[in-house]
Write an enzyme that holds these catalytic residues in place. Structure first.
Site, PDB file in Angstrom:
ATOM      1  N   VAL A 152      23.605  12.062  22.932  1.00 11.28           N
ATOM      2  CA  VAL A 152      24.355  10.978  23.575  1.00 11.28           C
ATOM      3  C   VAL A 152      24.227  11.094  25.090  1.00 11.28           C
ATOM      4  O   VAL A 152      24.572  12.123  25.678  1.00 11.28           O
ATOM      5  CB  VAL A 152      25.855  11.018  23.204  1.00 11.28           C
ATOM      6  CG1 VAL A 152      26.599   9.867  23.882  1.00 11.28           C
ATOM      7  CG2 VAL A 152      26.040  10.946  21.708  1.00 11.28           C
ATOM      8  N   GLY A 154      21.777  11.461  27.156  1.00 13.65           N
ATOM      9  CA  GLY A 154      20.781  12.317  27.807  1.00 13.65           C
ATOM     10  C   GLY A 154      21.430  13.422  28.604  1.00 13.65           C
ATOM     11  O   GLY A 154      22.124  14.276  28.059  1.00 13.65           O
ATOM     12  N   GLY A 207       7.535   0.520  31.366  1.00 15.32           N
ATOM     13  CA  GLY A 207       7.733   1.617  30.415  1.00 15.32           C
ATOM     14  C   GLY A 207       9.199   1.940  30.194  1.00 15.32           C
ATOM     15  O   GLY A 207       9.536   2.947  29.566  1.00 15.32           O
ATOM     16  N   ASP A 221      20.673   1.584  19.180  1.00 10.64           N
ATOM     17  CA  ASP A 221      20.687   2.894  19.824  1.00 10.64           C
ATOM     18  C   ASP A 221      22.094   3.231  20.338  1.00 10.64           C
ATOM     19  O   ASP A 221      22.605   4.327  20.112  1.00 10.64           O
ATOM     20  CB  ASP A 221      19.674   2.891  20.982  1.00 10.64           C
ATOM     21  CG  ASP A 221      19.732   4.148  21.819  1.00 10.64           C
ATOM     22  OD1 ASP A 221      19.284   5.187  21.311  1.00 10.64           O
ATOM     23  OD2 ASP A 221      20.260   4.101  22.942  1.00 10.64           O
ATOM     24  N   LYS A 225      25.076   6.246  19.130  1.00  2.83           N
ATOM     25  CA  LYS A 225      25.823   7.134  20.019  1.00  2.83           C
ATOM     26  C   LYS A 225      27.327   6.963  19.837  1.00  2.83           C
ATOM     27  O   LYS A 225      28.083   7.936  19.895  1.00  2.83           O
ATOM     28  CB  LYS A 225      25.402   6.867  21.472  1.00  2.83           C
ATOM     29  CG  LYS A 225      23.962   7.316  21.714  1.00  2.83           C
ATOM     30  CD  LYS A 225      23.360   6.689  22.939  1.00  2.83           C
ATOM     31  CE  LYS A 225      21.915   7.148  23.110  1.00  2.83           C
ATOM     32  NZ  LYS A 225      21.223   6.391  24.156  1.00  2.83           N
ATOM     33  N   GLY A 317      14.902  10.285  29.781  1.00  2.00           N
ATOM     34  CA  GLY A 317      13.975  11.071  30.586  1.00  2.00           C
ATOM     35  C   GLY A 317      13.784  12.420  29.932  1.00  2.00           C
ATOM     36  O   GLY A 317      14.733  12.991  29.397  1.00  2.00           O
TER      37      GLY A 317
END
Lengths: 337, 162
Positions: A152, A154, A207, A221, A225, A317
């Site tokens: 959750v 990152g 991207g 998504d 979470k 990331g």
């Protein structure tokens, strides 16, 4: 500590880079010496009970795309599950891609590791949002550690933050922006007045959005979470099927403009409370903690003692996510030693 | 946020000033004041009707300070305070009859549509409307639920406040 890393995508690669960057610090500060004894991907595995060379792992993957090409210790076509059964390790790092339909193969990987008495660290939302209680109970009954901070937000601290830093508080609800891609699209639409389709195309070119953006833009998504937070932080027993989901694909520049005139922004907000599980576009005040731009994630926890506490951080990331995984590995190491 | 108050003052010089003094000091704005000395209560006191404006916190403080000064508050807003709620609907609201939409919202107990803005799109189904609703204090949660159900029945995408 012997690690077995299953999955070598962006997150798996990030974990290896972070371990390599922090090797000396981990030894000095925590007395933690990490040996990566196995890494697997679709092509097979690289296995060495004495520890693999991390730089060589990263180079092999970058050059050939296949971990089975790892010199001397590469094993083509071996299934991750088989590796988990055969190799001696302490902790599984499960970082295969999220599968929202049945959570596999990650679910089987995690359960078998737990049943073999191994600790598990993961960023994989699939099994967590489909069978959270089964995983937690299996881990408990085998007296192993199961940590999933990276699943959750990152790098944004939230799960361990709720459990440890806010220990003693009764947390009644969590509200947040839990998907960076949709926040990027909505921020751009608000700043540029551009259409949804146009902005999605731009995000794909950069991207930030995937070629098939469904999981992000339809709120799936973020819903995963919300399920993880509802289970972990609010102690509810729910799955992704319990979440009311509404994405951002119907948001128009006109609606954003109307919102702005009244001092509001439109954001995709996830909400977990005792009577509501929801992901939907909502109005947030300009200048409020939720008015974050770009791919940032933010979450507010409503508590009885500390009142509202808000955290902000990078939601995606490879290095950022690996940071959350590393902190889970360190906390397991600390608890075990 | 606006707050209507009815205070009860003794018919003694300086009473009104004492009652109003803390309001301005605490940062609330007096919108209207009705002070009729010839209308008295059974106990011989004078009812003063006030409308104040300020944010929720300020108004709370004002109420506390009035109480601390031992001034009787007879009525707070008839029902208490009002809150406003902003919601955005995406969908073909014209097709769904604008008048009917407002009427249905107004028919919810304690609710009044205070403002409505429309923004038409090339495609009618993508048109957006912003509605500001005034409601009794404490009703926001249930009102949001009402609006959600209303939007669903009309096929609108409803964007509510957090």
């Amino acid at each position: 500590m012997k690690l077995c890393i299953v999955g070598f995508g962006a997150v798996g690669g990030g974990v290896l880079k972070v371990i390599s960057m922090k090797r000396e610090m981990l030894k000095e500060k925590y007395g933690l010496d990490i040996d990566v004894v196995a890494v697997t991907d679709r092509s097979g595995a690289a296995i060495n009970p004495d520890g693999l060379d991390i730089e060589l792992l990263i180079n092999t993957k970058e050059k050939t795309g296949k971990i089975s090409e790892y010199p001397e210790y590469g094993v083509p076509d071996v299934k991750s599950q088989k590796v988990l059964e055969d190799v001696d390790y302490d902790c599984l790092v499960e970082v295969t891609p999220t599968n929202i339909d049945d959570g596999e193969p990650a679910k089987t990987h995690m359960l078998s590791a737990m049943n073999n008495g191994k600790d598990v660290v993961t960023s994989n939302k699939g099994p967590l949002s489909l069978c959270f209680s089964e995983l937690v109970n299996t881990s408990k009954s085998n007296k192993t550690y199961f940590k999933y901070e990276a699943s959750v937000g990152g790098a944004m601290p939230i799960i361990n933050f709720a459990h440890e830093t806010l220990a003693g508080n009764n947390i009644t609800s969590v509200l947040g922006i839990l998907n960076g891609t949709t926040n990027y699209i909505l921020s751009r639409m608000a700043n540029e007045g551009s259409s949804y389709e146009q902005t999605l195309n731009e995000a794909q070119e950069l991207g930030i959005a995937e070629t098939d953006p469904t999981q992000d833009v339809e709120g799936i998504d973020a819903a995963c979470k919300i399920v993880i937070l509802a289970n972990s932080v609010l102690n509810r027993d729910v799955t992704i099927r319990d979440v009311h989901m509404e994405g951002i694909s119907k948001i128009t520049p006109e609606s954003i403009e109307l919102a702005k005139k009244e001092g509001f922004l439109i954001k995709l907000i996830g909400e977990a409370s005792y009577n509501n599980l929801e992901v939907s576009p909502r109005l947030v005040r300009e200048g409020s903690p939720f008015a974050v731009d770009g791919t940032l994630n933010v979450a507010t926890l409503m508590t009885d003692l500390a009142d509202d506490v808000t955290v902000v951080g990078k939601g995606a990331g490879s290095i950022e996510t690996a940071s959350a995984i590393l902190s889970d590995i360190i906390s397991i190491w600390n608890a075990r030693s | 946020m606006r707050l209507n108050l009815v205070l009860e003052l003794l018919d003694v010089p300086g009473q009104l000033l004492d009652a109003l003094d803390p309001i301005g000091k605490l940062g609330a704005n007096i919108v209207t004041i009705i002070h009729q000395r010839d209308v008295k209560t059974e106990r011989g006191t004078i009812p003063v009707h006030l409308t104040l404006e300020g944010d929720e916190e300020t108004l709370k403080r004002v109420l506390n300070s009035i109480e601390e000064n031992n001034i009787q508050i007879i009525e707070v807003d008839g029902v208490v305070k009002k809150e406003t709620l902003t919601t955005i609907l995406i969908g073909n609201i014209i097709d769904q009859d604008l008048k009917e939409t407002v009427r249905e919202l107004n028919s919810i107990d304690g609710v009044r549509v205070a403002d409505l803005n429309l923004k038409m799109s090339d495609k009618p189904e993508k048109s957006a409307s912003r509605i500001v609703i005034e409601t009794d204090y404490g009703r926001k949660e249930s009102l949001i639920q009402n609006i959600k159900e209303f939007g669903k029945s009309k096929g609108f995408l409803v964007i509510n406040e957090v």
